[in-house]
Design a protein around this motif. Structure first.
Motif: not given
Length: 303
Positions: A184-211
């Protein structure tokens, strides 16, 4: 109820999701997007889909982001653009090689019509469930801004969305092999959210964090004064501090130009930058400080 529980309780079939042809990262279509799209471009201007990294795709327009995270048991879509932008997002999902019916969960950044106006149409096309933050649920289900939204007086209505459950703060939304953490990252709006996940590479390269970090900008209707709402400002600042501490990989934002996406692509593509998130959030904090100082100098803040 957690987002995981809310999702699993629906007993959805998430098998046989389509996958596009694989190729090495980075996707050359990033450059095609940067050539097509300009800084702070029109919200509904079409731009080509491209792979951000691995199983994570940009399927939005030139002016508004939408992110597809592909999984073997179903996909997750974050943000739905405007009403007009929904068809462009659906077309980009297909152009990237996916079937929109394999989108099982839809999430969003914040509850304004430029980011969620197309969700009702995309929900209809995909059959996906929509998960909302606690602070945005009423807005999503009614299509009207909440009473504590700084932009309430100028915010546009949008088609209501069927909300299946709540994406809990600091918990993972899981769809098969996908796990996306929301804050939850309220401010711009009361219900705003930010997200993070690990993106898996297409060819076995290391996973990369996306924010995928929300807009965070202290924008309001003319009559609204942040200084009159100290509890809201405290929540705003708390969200900023959290985003500074979670770690950063590839930064993407609901408005591409807010994080200079077109510039970064032109300079070599979207790559890991561990300082990018901190700098983006720190700049938002400085804008909030400047806004509060302006209100104090004008004498319009509450005594």
């Amino acid at each position: 109820m957690s987002a995981r529980t809310a999702f699993c309780a629906l007993a959805l079939a998430c098998l046989g999701a389509t996958q596009p042809a694989e190729f090495d990262d980075p996707d050359p279509s990033q450059a095609a997007w940067a050539e097509r799209c300009e800084a702070w471009d029109d919200w509904n201007k079409p731009g080509p889909a491209f792979r951000i990294y691995g199983n994570s795709w940009y399927v939005g327009t030139c002016g508004i982001s939408a992110i597809l995270i592909a999984g073997s048991d179903g996909h997750v879509l974050i943000d739905g653009g405007t009403v007009k932008g929904a068809d462009l997002i659906a077309a980009n999902i297909a152009a990237a090689g996916f079937d929109i019916r394999d989108v099982k969960v839809i999430l969003f950044s914040h509850e304004h019509d430029d980011h969620v106006g197309g969700l009702a149409k995309l929900q209809e096309l995909s059959g996906a469930v929509v998960l909302s933050s606690k602070g945005a649920r009423t807005t999503m289900e009614t299509g009207g801004p909440s009473s504590d939204d700084p932009q309430r007086a100028i915010a546009n209505r949008f088609d209501p969305v069927r909300v299946a459950g709540i994406a809990e703060d600091n918990m993972a939304v899981q769809v098969g092999d996908l796990s996306i953490i929301g804050w939850e990252t309220p401010g711009h709006t009361p219900g705003a959210m930010s997200w993070q996940w690990q993106a898996r590479s297409a060819h076995g390269n290391p996973a990369m964090t996306i924010n995928y970090i929300d807009s965070l900008s202290p924008i309001s209707a003319d009559e609204y004064r942040f200084s009159d709402h100290p509890a809201y400002v405290a929540q705003f600042r708390a969200g900023l501090e959290r985003m500074k501490s979670i770690g950063c990989g590839i930064l993407v934002t609901p408005h591409p130009s807010a994080s200079a996406m077109e510039v970064r692509i032109a300079q070599g593509g979207l790559v890991e930058d561990r300082s990018a998130c901190f700098e983006y959030v720190d700049a938002a904090g400085k804008r909030l400080d400047a806004r509060l100082a302006k209100e104090a100098d004008s004498g319009e803040a509450a005594e």
